[in-house]
Design a protein around this motif. Structure first.
Motif, PDB file in Angstrom:
ATOM      1  N   TYR A  28       0.832  -1.207   0.000  1.00 47.30           N
ATOM      2  CA  TYR A  28       0.000   0.000   0.000  1.00 47.30           C
ATOM      3  C   TYR A  28       0.866   1.256   0.000  1.00 47.30           C
ATOM      4  O   TYR A  28       0.593   2.212  -0.726  1.00 47.30           O
ATOM      5  N   ARG A  31       2.358   1.730  -3.418  1.00 45.89           N
ATOM      6  CA  ARG A  31       1.350   2.246  -4.364  1.00 45.89           C
ATOM      7  C   ARG A  31       1.063   3.722  -4.113  1.00 45.89           C
ATOM      8  O   ARG A  31       0.884   4.498  -5.050  1.00 45.89           O
ATOM      9  N   ALA A  32       1.009   4.100  -2.856  1.00 49.60           N
ATOM     10  CA  ALA A  32       0.737   5.499  -2.518  1.00 49.60           C
ATOM     11  C   ALA A  32       1.883   6.392  -2.973  1.00 49.60           C
ATOM     12  O   ALA A  32       1.648   7.493  -3.499  1.00 49.60           O
ATOM     13  N   LEU A  37      -0.302   9.608  -3.907  1.00 49.70           N
ATOM     14  CA  LEU A  37      -1.635   9.731  -3.327  1.00 49.70           C
ATOM     15  C   LEU A  37      -1.625  10.669  -2.129  1.00 49.70           C
ATOM     16  O   LEU A  37      -0.673  10.668  -1.342  1.00 49.70           O
ATOM     17  N   ASP A  41      -6.883   9.832  -0.264  1.00 45.16           N
ATOM     18  CA  ASP A  41      -6.850   8.805  -1.309  1.00 45.16           C
ATOM     19  C   ASP A  41      -6.184   7.530  -0.801  1.00 45.16           C
ATOM     20  O   ASP A  41      -6.610   6.421  -1.114  1.00 45.16           O
ATOM     21  N   PHE A  42      -5.130   7.678  -0.017  1.00 44.89           N
ATOM     22  CA  PHE A  42      -4.451   6.517   0.558  1.00 44.89           C
ATOM     23  C   PHE A  42      -5.390   5.770   1.497  1.00 44.89           C
ATOM     24  O   PHE A  42      -5.515   4.541   1.426  1.00 44.89           O
ATOM     25  N   ASP A  44      -8.632   5.844   1.465  1.00 44.98           N
ATOM     26  CA  ASP A  44      -9.675   5.262   0.635  1.00 44.98           C
ATOM     27  C   ASP A  44      -9.193   3.958  -0.007  1.00 44.98           C
ATOM     28  O   ASP A  44      -9.922   2.961  -0.030  1.00 44.98           O
ATOM     29  N   LEU A  45      -7.970   3.942  -0.503  1.00 44.09           N
ATOM     30  CA  LEU A  45      -7.391   2.748  -1.106  1.00 44.09           C
ATOM     31  C   LEU A  45      -7.324   1.602  -0.099  1.00 44.09           C
ATOM     32  O   LEU A  45      -7.766   0.485  -0.375  1.00 44.09           O
ATOM     33  N   ALA A  48     -10.896   0.373   0.847  1.00 33.41           N
ATOM     34  CA  ALA A  48     -11.538  -0.322  -0.269  1.00 33.41           C
ATOM     35  C   ALA A  48     -10.941  -1.714  -0.463  1.00 33.41           C
ATOM     36  O   ALA A  48     -11.672  -2.692  -0.698  1.00 33.41           O
ATOM     37  N   GLU A  49      -9.635  -1.809  -0.362  1.00 37.20           N
ATOM     38  CA  GLU A  49      -8.973  -3.121  -0.504  1.00 37.20           C
ATOM     39  C   GLU A  49      -9.379  -4.064   0.624  1.00 37.20           C
ATOM     40  O   GLU A  49      -9.643  -5.237   0.390  1.00 37.20           O
TER      41      GLU A  49
END
Length: 153
Positions: A28, A31-32, A37, A41-42, A44-45, A48-49
């Motif tokens: 994570y 990706r951020a 991000l 947004d981080f 939220d990611l 959601a995952e």
């Protein structure tokens, strides 16, 4: 990110029942950083995952407990095999609006026309939508009801 903070996040995630977050924290963060991000947004990611993993686990557990004879979907059904069956009606059933309406769906026809396949496909769709499912035959259900009646239940 410091190892102390990483360890604390993993520990907190495990205590909160978020095992996927605890396992995938480094991915994570990567990706951020790659996506630059923002904080929201981080978050939220990550949420959601975690929700997707939890939904998938619930779905697989529901299928396992359902006693379905197989896990076929409507995509697997060959509508050309039954030309008198209207695919639009089946796809309407697949919206599961009959469940929301607390109604039943009965599939009638001679042996070998795909009734079980369609029933299983609708059950799989219902399980994916978060409903509990259980597969039984009419014969087994009548037998269980007679047993329950004899036992006074």
């Amino acid at each position: 990110m410091s190892q102390l903070v990483t360890a604390r996040i993993r520990s907190t995630a495990a205590k909160l029942g978020l095992p996927h977050l605890a396992e995938s924290l480094n991915q994570y963060v990567e990706r951020a950083e790659e996506g630059k991000l923002g904080y929201l947004d981080f978050l939220d990611l990550v949420l959601a995952e975690e929700l997707a993993v939890r939904d998938d686990r619930r779905f697989r557990q529901g299928l396992r407990l359902s006693k379905l004879p197989h896990h076929k979907t409507l995509d697997d059904y060959d509508f050309s095999f039954q030309p008198e069956l209207d695919p639009r009606k089946v796809k309407d059933l697949a919206t599961l609006s009959f469940i929301e309406a607390k109604a039943n769906a009965a599939l009638l026809g001679p042996p070998g026309v795909g009734k079980t396949h369609l029933a299983v496909a609708l059950a799989v769709a219902a399980c994916r939508a978060g409903f509990s499912i259980y597969f039984t035959t009419l014969d087994d259900m009548v037998r269980q009801l007679k047993t329950a009646e004899a036992a006074g239940r």
